[in-house]
Scaffold this motif. Structure first.
Motif, PDB file in Angstrom:
ATOM      1  N   ALA A  78       5.765 -17.594  16.315  1.00 20.46           N
ATOM      2  CA  ALA A  78       5.372 -16.231  15.962  1.00 20.46           C
ATOM      3  C   ALA A  78       6.607 -15.363  15.695  1.00 20.46           C
ATOM      4  N   PHE A  79       7.635 -15.551  16.520  1.00 24.38           N
ATOM      5  CA  PHE A  79       8.871 -14.789  16.318  1.00 24.38           C
ATOM      6  C   PHE A  79       9.502 -15.133  14.971  1.00 24.38           C
ATOM      7  N   VAL A  80       9.603 -16.424  14.672  1.00 25.66           N
ATOM      8  CA  VAL A  80      10.234 -16.842  13.420  1.00 25.66           C
ATOM      9  C   VAL A  80       9.389 -16.418  12.223  1.00 25.66           C
ATOM     10  N   GLU A  81       8.078 -16.470  12.365  1.00 24.94           N
ATOM     11  CA  GLU A  81       7.199 -16.058  11.267  1.00 24.94           C
ATOM     12  C   GLU A  81       7.444 -14.599  10.900  1.00 24.94           C
ATOM     13  N   GLU A  82       7.742 -13.781  11.902  1.00 22.91           N
ATOM     14  CA  GLU A  82       7.972 -12.365  11.634  1.00 22.91           C
ATOM     15  C   GLU A  82       9.415 -12.067  11.233  1.00 22.91           C
ATOM     16  N   ASN A  83      10.387 -12.772  11.817  1.00 21.63           N
ATOM     17  CA  ASN A  83      11.784 -12.404  11.642  1.00 21.63           C
ATOM     18  C   ASN A  83      12.641 -13.429  10.907  1.00 21.63           C
ATOM     19  N   GLY A  84      12.133 -14.611  10.661  1.00 17.69           N
ATOM     20  CA  GLY A  84      12.952 -15.682  10.100  1.00 17.69           C
ATOM     21  C   GLY A  84      13.014 -15.689   8.585  1.00 17.69           C
ATOM     22  N   THR A  85      13.963 -16.493   8.083  1.00 16.47           N
ATOM     23  CA  THR A  85      14.074 -16.700   6.646  1.00 16.47           C
ATOM     24  C   THR A  85      13.042 -17.735   6.207  1.00 16.47           C
ATOM     25  N   ALA A  86      12.896 -17.915   4.920  1.00 15.66           N
ATOM     26  CA  ALA A  86      11.931 -18.894   4.404  1.00 15.66           C
ATOM     27  C   ALA A  86      12.294 -20.307   4.870  1.00 15.66           C
ATOM     28  N   GLN A  87      13.591 -20.631   4.888  1.00  8.17           N
ATOM     29  CA  GLN A  87      14.022 -21.952   5.331  1.00  8.17           C
ATOM     30  C   GLN A  87      13.756 -22.146   6.819  1.00  8.17           C
TER      31      GLN A  87
END
Length: 162
Positions: A78-87
């Motif tokens: 959930a954190f990466v989905e909101e704050n991460g890059t596409a890769q």
């Protein structure tokens, strides 16, 4: 280096380690206060879940219970989905399990991230493992943390500091 010098050096290192551990053991309140003041505290997965559930004080209280029930892997995704890059989002979509991310003491924190990649260090997951470790470092912070990424068979893919 003489034998006496090695023994003396070992004793000094031992005393320093014991002193550091005892000093950090008494600072548990200040350690958590420092984490609350960090810039990335606003990006914790709890903040992400509050926006999806809706506004209001009652929704926030219900979300705290939902966050406790969510696995560490779900919180990380959930954190990466909101704050991460596409890769990073692509790499983290392969995460199946996260262990050790919930309890930290800033002395020697370790976390394990398991993925559905196969082939070990020579397989396809080595590159994405670096992205997963990097995204994990954005999610959790520690003064002395190590995250290790494994494939579906439990073989090492990569690691990084967080």
């Amino acid at each position: 280096m003489g034998m006496k010098t090695k023994i003396a050096l070992g004793a000094v290192v031992g005393i320093v380690v014991i002193g550091a551990v005892s000093a950090n053991a008494g600072d548990s309140d200040t350690g958590s206060a420092d984490k609350g003041a960090s810039a990335s505290a606003d990006r914790q997965p709890g903040g992400a879940k509050d926006t999806r559930a809706g506004a209001g004080a009652d929704a926030g209280k219900g979300n705290e219970k939902a966050e406790k029930k969510a696995s560490q892997a779900e919180q990380f995704k959930a954190f990466v989905e909101e704050n991460g890059t596409a890769q990073e989002k692509e790499a983290v979509s392969h995460v199946t399990k996260v262990q050790g991310a919930d309890e930290q003491n800033d002395i020697l924190d370790t976390a394990d991230v398991y993925t559905d990649f196969t082939g070990g260090i020579m397989g396809e997951g080595t590159g994405p493992a670096k992205l997963i470790a990097s995204a994990f470092a954005d999610w959790k912070q520690s003064e002395n943390g190590l995250v290790t990424v494994y494939d579906a068979d439990g073989e090492l893919l990569g690691n990084g500091q967080f």
